[in-house]
Design a protein around this motif. Structure first.
Motif, mmCIF file in Angstrom:
data_model
loop_
_atom_site.group_PDB
_atom_site.id
_atom_site.type_symbol
_atom_site.label_atom_id
_atom_site.label_comp_id
_atom_site.label_asym_id
_atom_site.label_seq_id
_atom_site.Cartn_x
_atom_site.Cartn_y
_atom_site.Cartn_z
ATOM 1 N N ASN A 76 0.859 -1.200 0.000
ATOM 2 C CA ASN A 76 0.000 0.000 0.000
ATOM 3 C C ASN A 76 0.891 1.245 0.000
ATOM 4 O O ASN A 76 2.107 1.149 0.185
ATOM 5 N N ARG A 77 0.258 2.417 -0.198
ATOM 6 C CA ARG A 77 1.054 3.662 -0.294
ATOM 7 C C ARG A 77 1.497 4.166 1.070
ATOM 8 O O ARG A 77 2.411 4.981 1.148
ATOM 9 N N ASP A 78 0.886 3.674 2.146
ATOM 10 C CA ASP A 78 1.350 4.089 3.472
ATOM 11 C C ASP A 78 2.772 3.584 3.727
ATOM 12 O O ASP A 78 3.492 4.128 4.562
ATOM 13 N N SER A 79 3.173 2.531 2.991
ATOM 14 C CA SER A 79 4.537 2.008 3.157
ATOM 15 C C SER A 79 5.588 3.073 2.824
ATOM 16 O O SER A 79 6.736 2.963 3.238
ATOM 17 N N PHE A 80 5.186 4.093 2.055
ATOM 18 C CA PHE A 80 6.152 5.121 1.652
ATOM 19 C C PHE A 80 6.204 6.302 2.630
ATOM 20 O O PHE A 80 7.079 7.160 2.528
ATOM 21 N N MET A 81 5.228 6.369 3.556
ATOM 22 C CA MET A 81 5.057 7.617 4.304
ATOM 23 C C MET A 81 6.115 7.883 5.368
ATOM 24 O O MET A 81 6.429 9.033 5.655
ATOM 25 N N SER A 82 6.701 6.821 5.965
ATOM 26 C CA SER A 82 7.750 7.112 6.955
ATOM 27 C C SER A 82 8.951 7.759 6.252
ATOM 28 O O SER A 82 9.631 8.621 6.817
ATOM 29 N N GLY A 83 9.176 7.394 5.007
ATOM 30 C CA GLY A 83 10.279 7.996 4.239
ATOM 31 C C GLY A 83 9.976 9.431 3.845
ATOM 32 O O GLY A 83 10.867 10.285 3.817
ATOM 33 N N VAL A 84 8.699 9.712 3.538
ATOM 34 C CA VAL A 84 8.330 11.108 3.207
ATOM 35 C C VAL A 84 8.524 11.971 4.458
ATOM 36 O O VAL A 84 9.101 13.067 4.396
ATOM 37 N N LYS A 85 8.082 11.443 5.610
ATOM 38 C CA LYS A 85 8.214 12.186 6.879
ATOM 39 C C LYS A 85 9.705 12.471 7.181
ATOM 40 O O LYS A 85 10.083 13.606 7.456
ATOM 41 N N LEU A 86 10.519 11.432 7.079
ATOM 42 C CA LEU A 86 11.956 11.595 7.349
ATOM 43 C C LEU A 86 12.569 12.630 6.389
ATOM 44 O O LEU A 86 13.405 13.450 6.780
ATOM 45 N N SER A 87 12.141 12.601 5.146
ATOM 46 C CA SER A 87 12.703 13.534 4.151
ATOM 47 C C SER A 87 12.319 14.972 4.472
ATOM 48 O O SER A 87 13.154 15.887 4.341
ATOM 49 N N ILE A 88 11.080 15.198 4.901
ATOM 50 C CA ILE A 88 10.664 16.573 5.250
ATOM 51 C C ILE A 88 11.497 17.068 6.439
ATOM 52 O O ILE A 88 11.988 18.199 6.447
ATOM 53 N N GLU A 89 11.680 16.201 7.425
ATOM 54 C CA GLU A 89 12.454 16.604 8.609
ATOM 55 C C GLU A 89 13.911 16.890 8.241
ATOM 56 O O GLU A 89 14.531 17.806 8.767
ATOM 57 N N THR A 90 14.445 16.107 7.290
ATOM 58 C CA THR A 90 15.875 16.206 6.954
ATOM 59 C C THR A 90 16.173 17.371 6.009
ATOM 60 O O THR A 90 17.196 18.053 6.149
ATOM 61 N N VAL A 91 15.280 17.613 5.064
ATOM 62 C CA VAL A 91 15.581 18.597 4.015
ATOM 63 C C VAL A 91 15.752 20.004 4.589
ATOM 64 O O VAL A 91 16.461 20.846 4.027
ATOM 65 N N ILE A 92 15.141 20.237 5.737
ATOM 66 C CA ILE A 92 15.220 21.528 6.406
ATOM 67 C C ILE A 92 16.664 21.845 6.832
ATOM 68 O O ILE A 92 17.058 22.999 6.914
ATOM 69 N N ASN A 93 17.440 20.791 7.086
ATOM 70 C CA ASN A 93 18.782 20.982 7.662
ATOM 71 C C ASN A 93 19.922 20.742 6.681
ATOM 72 O O ASN A 93 21.068 20.593 7.100
ATOM 73 N N VAL A 94 19.639 20.627 5.387
ATOM 74 C CA VAL A 94 20.728 20.406 4.433
ATOM 75 C C VAL A 94 20.713 21.515 3.372
ATOM 76 O O VAL A 94 19.728 22.237 3.228
ATOM 77 N N SER A 95 21.827 21.627 2.633
ATOM 78 C CA SER A 95 21.912 22.738 1.678
ATOM 79 C C SER A 95 22.387 22.262 0.307
ATOM 80 O O SER A 95 23.034 22.993 -0.433
ATOM 81 N N THR A 96 22.083 20.994 -0.007
ATOM 82 C CA THR A 96 22.449 20.476 -1.324
ATOM 83 C C THR A 96 21.421 19.418 -1.727
ATOM 84 O O THR A 96 20.458 19.191 -0.998
ATOM 85 N N LEU A 97 21.627 18.802 -2.902
ATOM 86 C CA LEU A 97 20.717 17.733 -3.325
ATOM 87 C C LEU A 97 21.116 16.408 -2.680
ATOM 88 O O LEU A 97 22.283 16.013 -2.733
ATOM 89 N N ILE A 98 20.133 15.727 -2.095
ATOM 90 C CA ILE A 98 20.325 14.341 -1.656
ATOM 91 C C ILE A 98 19.478 13.479 -2.586
ATOM 92 O O ILE A 98 18.264 13.666 -2.668
#
Ligand SMILES: NC(=O)C1=CN([C@@H]2O[C@H](COP(=O)(O)OP(=O)(O)OC[C@H]3O[C@@H](n4cnc5c(N)ncnc54)[C@H](OP(=O)(O)O)[C@@H]3O)[C@@H](O)[C@H]2O)C=CC1
Ligand SMILES: O=C(O)C1=N[C@H](C(=O)O)C[C@H](O)C1
Length: 267
Positions: free
Chosen positions: A237-259
């Motif tokens: 199901n698509r909920d399987s992807f949501m912990s990764g979306v959450k982690l990415s939102i939290e992480t992108v705030i603190n980086v300054s390049t493309l991951i």
């Protein structure tokens, strides 16, 4: 601590719906607007199925959306064509993109990397947000040091626009980084029907299956003398992807390049 202000592009889509729900339920995030090319001027709760989400404007134009939303992060779950446009525009407006949309070319990824670096703004592009899929890719990379004969089979629902999947391309890239260069199959092999051997990425063959009923699945097959190793992941199901979306939102705030790829941020 102030909440992370999030825009979601593609809210009516299969992934977009799950992402709207995840952001709504998470106390550290605030859904400030959505970008939907077919619902100009409405609020999100005017759209069927979204009645419980109040006070969230719907924009059709990416620039207006970015100007008015005062967002920190734009999550894109649309199509390869628009996902690329949204990602670049978002970086230009200083809003950090978290991109699940797949199907970008190498040139497009290079352009996005360059823009993120110029602007010194974080951007995460993750071909697969499911933690199990990221492990499947990492395990495949480990196995490729010992097994050099590899074929990749990816299987998806039949509404998918891009082939091969972003996950398959990323898997092949990760394997290529460690695998001794090799053309898979017989040196004189010849396709009697074009496409029979699938796509060729650095000598590895990638086969794309599209069927209703499937969600997102991949198996990487390693053949050797007298043995076969198969590493497989299934999203049901698509909920399987949501912990990764959450982690990415939290992480992108603190980086300054493309991951590019969650394997770069998962410990
Ligand atoms: N990284 C990951 O883990 C995952 C990535 N994906 C990727 O995410 C993307 C979306 O997948 P999925 O949700 O299954 O696809 P869907 O087709 O279900 O959803 C895409 C949505 O985007 C909308 N859309 C299209 N163009 C625009 C635009 N210009 N502005 C705003 N919205 C737009 C579509 O609206 P309409 O239909 O009305 O045109 C649709 O609602 C794909 O690229 C897919 O490969 C999917 C699953 C996991
Ligand atoms: O379109 C999908 O559904 C998926 N797309 C991504 C991809 O192309 O790899 C991730 C996952 O496989 C689901």
């Amino acid at each position: 601590m102030s909440k992370i202000r999030v825009i979601i592009a593609g809210p009516r889509g299969k992934m977009g719906k799950s992402a709207v729900n995840m952001v709504h339920l998470n106390e550290q995030f605030e859904l400030v607007s959505v970008l939907d090319h077919k619902h100009d001027g409405k609020m999100l709760n005017d759209i069927d199925g979204f009645e419980k989400y109040t006070d969230i404007p719907v924009f059709t134009n990416i620039e207006e959306c970015l100007q008015k939303s005062k967002a920190d992060v734009l999550v894109d779950l649309t199509t390869p064509e628009f996902g690329y446009l949204h990602t670049k525009t978002s970086l230009q407006y200083g809003v950090r993109p978290v991109v699940g949309t797949t199907g970008f070319t190498k040139t497009q990824l290079d352009e996005i990397k360059q823009l993120a670096e110029e602007k010194e703004i974080g951007c995460i592009i993750a071909p697969n947000f499911a933690i199990g899929a990221v492990l499947m890719m990492k395990f495949s990379q480990m196995a490729a040091k010992y097994f050099h004969n590899i074929e990749i089979i990816e299987l998806h629902h039949d509404q998918k626009l891009d082939a091969p999947s972003g996950t398959a391309v990323k898997t092949a890239e990760m394997i290529s980084a460690v695998r001794k260069k090799k053309e898979q199959g017989h040196p004189n092999e010849k396709e009697t029907i074009s496409g029979a051997r699938g796509a060729n990425i650095d000598g590895m063959h990638v086969h794309s299956v599209r069927l209703p009923g499937l969600i997102a699945h991949q198996q990487v097959m390693f053949g050797s003398e007298g043995e076969l190793l198969t590493i497989r992941h299934d999203s049901y199901n698509r909920d399987s992807f949501m912990s990764g979306v959450k982690l990415s939102i939290e992480t992108v705030i603190n980086v300054s390049t493309l991951i590019y790829g969650l394997e770069n941020i998962i410990e």
